[in-house]
Design a protein around this motif. Structure first.
Motif, mmCIF file in Angstrom:
data_model
loop_
_atom_site.group_PDB
_atom_site.id
_atom_site.type_symbol
_atom_site.label_atom_id
_atom_site.label_comp_id
_atom_site.label_asym_id
_atom_site.label_seq_id
_atom_site.Cartn_x
_atom_site.Cartn_y
_atom_site.Cartn_z
ATOM 1 N N ASP A 124 0.723 -1.143 -0.098
ATOM 2 C CA ASP A 124 0.149 -0.185 -0.013
ATOM 3 C C ASP A 124 1.086 1.368 0.044
ATOM 4 O OD1 ASP A 124 -2.349 -1.548 0.097
ATOM 5 O OD2 ASP A 124 -2.291 -1.478 2.342
ATOM 6 N N ARG B 262 -9.727 -8.467 -16.953
ATOM 7 C CA ARG B 262 -10.034 -8.005 -15.346
ATOM 8 C C ARG B 262 -10.757 -9.379 -14.636
ATOM 9 N NH1 ARG B 262 -11.568 -4.263 -12.348
ATOM 10 N NH2 ARG B 262 -13.237 -5.354 -11.326
ATOM 11 N N TRP C 186 -10.616 -7.455 -8.531
ATOM 12 C CA TRP C 186 -9.807 -6.362 -8.608
ATOM 13 C C TRP C 186 -10.364 -5.042 -7.980
ATOM 14 C CZ3 TRP C 186 -6.926 -7.788 -13.965
ATOM 15 C CH2 TRP C 186 -6.043 -9.049 -13.355
ATOM 16 N N ARG C 187 -9.601 -4.255 -7.893
ATOM 17 C CA ARG C 187 -9.997 -2.727 -7.639
ATOM 18 C C ARG C 187 -10.994 -2.290 -9.114
ATOM 19 N NH1 ARG C 187 -5.104 1.255 -9.543
ATOM 20 N NH2 ARG C 187 -4.414 -0.177 -11.344
ATOM 21 N N PRO C 188 -12.025 -1.457 -8.720
ATOM 22 C CA PRO C 188 -12.945 -0.976 -9.615
ATOM 23 C C PRO C 188 -11.964 -0.547 -10.930
ATOM 24 C CG PRO C 188 -13.518 -0.198 -7.399
ATOM 25 C CD PRO C 188 -12.473 -0.623 -7.404
ATOM 26 N N GLY D 126 -9.826 -2.072 -12.661
ATOM 27 C CA GLY D 126 -8.397 -2.607 -12.854
ATOM 28 C C GLY D 126 -8.308 -3.386 -13.992
ATOM 29 N N SER E 248 -5.404 -5.806 -16.671
ATOM 30 C CA SER E 248 -4.168 -6.186 -16.653
ATOM 31 C C SER E 248 -3.786 -7.139 -17.527
ATOM 32 C CB SER E 248 -3.737 -7.010 -15.258
ATOM 33 O OG SER E 248 -2.412 -7.431 -15.363
ATOM 34 N N GLU F 274 -7.618 6.160 -15.871
ATOM 35 C CA GLU F 274 -7.047 5.880 -14.520
ATOM 36 C C GLU F 274 -8.227 6.106 -13.417
ATOM 37 O OE1 GLU F 274 -4.769 3.968 -15.961
ATOM 38 O OE2 GLU F 274 -3.420 4.238 -14.386
ATOM 39 N N ASN F 275 -9.292 5.670 -13.766
ATOM 40 C CA ASN F 275 -10.129 5.828 -12.395
ATOM 41 C C ASN F 275 -11.016 4.497 -12.263
ATOM 42 O OD1 ASN F 275 -12.062 6.099 -14.541
ATOM 43 N ND2 ASN F 275 -11.946 8.226 -14.522
ATOM 44 N N ASP F 276 -12.073 4.574 -11.670
ATOM 45 C CA ASP F 276 -12.800 3.327 -11.449
ATOM 46 C C ASP F 276 -13.552 2.936 -12.621
ATOM 47 O OD1 ASP F 276 -12.239 3.617 -8.606
ATOM 48 O OD2 ASP F 276 -14.195 4.282 -8.111
ATOM 49 N N ASN G 254 -8.589 1.567 -15.406
ATOM 50 C CA ASN G 254 -7.373 1.678 -14.899
ATOM 51 C C ASN G 254 -6.196 0.777 -15.438
ATOM 52 O OD1 ASN G 254 -6.768 3.382 -12.389
ATOM 53 N ND2 ASN G 254 -8.399 2.417 -11.478
ATOM 54 N N ARG H 4 -1.389 -1.963 -11.963
ATOM 55 C CA ARG H 4 -1.118 -1.356 -10.731
ATOM 56 C C ARG H 4 0.633 -0.886 -10.972
ATOM 57 N NH1 ARG H 4 -1.913 -2.438 -5.084
ATOM 58 N NH2 ARG H 4 0.349 -2.093 -5.021
#
Ligand SMILES: [Zn+2]
Length: 302
Positions: free
Chosen positions: A108, A186, A190-192, A194, A196, A278-280, A283, A286
């Motif tokens: 974090d 995705r 994962w984070r909203p 996100g 990869s 780069e928001n919900d 993205n 990371r």
């Protein structure tokens, strides 16, 4: 990648493995004025405070309270000739009360860390996890004990005596492209927003290139070719090495998603990724991950 090291790696730490078998030298490091100690509790490392997430490396002279409660003290290596020790505290419901510092997850707070510190702290965290998972011998079930400055666990069973070594599980991570298009996916957890590149663990008896081809086929149902090594990143969260590859696919092949692994996947045009909000809603991967580097390297090509 352009000669840059991935986060969680460093060239500044000399692991000095030959010193691990010299217990007297290591005992001396515990009281040497220039020794530094990083402390691990669970998967967290010791930082100055929550508002100032700067890692707290204690001088060995200030670490007596830590050494008293540590269940393992590991020799991590030498940084500019300074001995670096890792103190692993016992598992407990709440953090042990210390005079200084607070325990935080480095994942974090990695962006606040000097890259060398991030590498050393993640190394200590990975070793701490391995110690917790190997308290007993997988061959005979007897307890193991830590030897060689925390880099080997030795089975105490009289007729066994097996040596257990820290392990790393290799995983492949691959950027699949077709011209100006890149495949991103995705996962539901994962984070909203996100996204990869695809990844997966090596199986026994597979080459890394075969794993790349199998994982892409399993996760999105297409065949890839021209699989090439890119770079690798230690990922001791808890125990992986991410081996990065590039590969080519055909964006007109139908995608058949594995519903257990993949919530959504599609081909993105280079311009769309360059304009990522780069928001919900969307993205890129990371910023501390090789996945991000794989995508950014490709975006930088044009
Ligand atoms: Zn054993």
């Amino acid at each position: 990648m352009s000669g840059k090291l991935h986060i969680y790696t460093t060239e500044k730490l000399d692991r000095a493995a030959h010193l691990r078998v010299l217990p007297e030298q290591l005992q001396g490091y515990r009281s040497a004025p220039n020794s530094l100690v990083t402390t691990v509790w669970g998967h967290r490392g010791l930082f100055v405070s929550e508002t100032a997430p700067v890692p707290l490396f204690l001088s060995a002279l200030d670490a007596s309270e830590i050494f008293e409660i540590a269940e393992e003290i590991i020799f991590l290596g030498l940084k500019d000739e300074q001995p670096i020790l890792g103190a692993i505290l016992p598992q407990s419901e709440s953090p042990p009360p210390l005079r200084k510092g607070v325990f935080l997850d480095i994942r974090d707070h990695w962006s606040f860390l000097d890259p060398d510190d991030a590498a050393i702290m993640s190394y200590a965290r990975g070793l701490a996890h391995w110690h917790r998972q190997h308290r007993f011998c997988g061959s005979c079930g007897n307890p193991t004990r830590s030897v060689e400055a925390g880099h080997v666990r030795h089975c105490t069973g009289e007729s066994c005596g097996r040596m257990h070594f820290p392990r790393t599980d290799p995983a492949v991570i691959m950027r699949v492209t077709d011209g100006d298009w890149c495949l991103l996916a995705r996962n539901a957890g994962w984070r909203p927003g996100g996204h990869s590149v695809l990844a997966g663990f090596l199986e026994i008896g597979e080459s890394l290139e075969q794993t790349v081809i199998r994982e892409v086929r399993e996760e999105v149902g297409i065949h890839v070719r021209n699989v090439k090594y890119h770079s690798s990143q230690p990922w001791p969260f808890p125990a992986s090495l991410m081996v990065g590859f590039t590969a080519e696919g055909n964006r007109h092949d139908p995608l058949v998603l594995d519903p257990k692994e993949i919530e959504s996947a599609r081909w993105f045009h280079r311009d769309e990724l360059k304009a990522s909000p780069e928001n919900d809603s969307f993205n890129l991967p990371r910023k501390d991950s090789i996945s991000r580097v794989l995508v950014e390297d490709w975006l930088a090509e044009k």
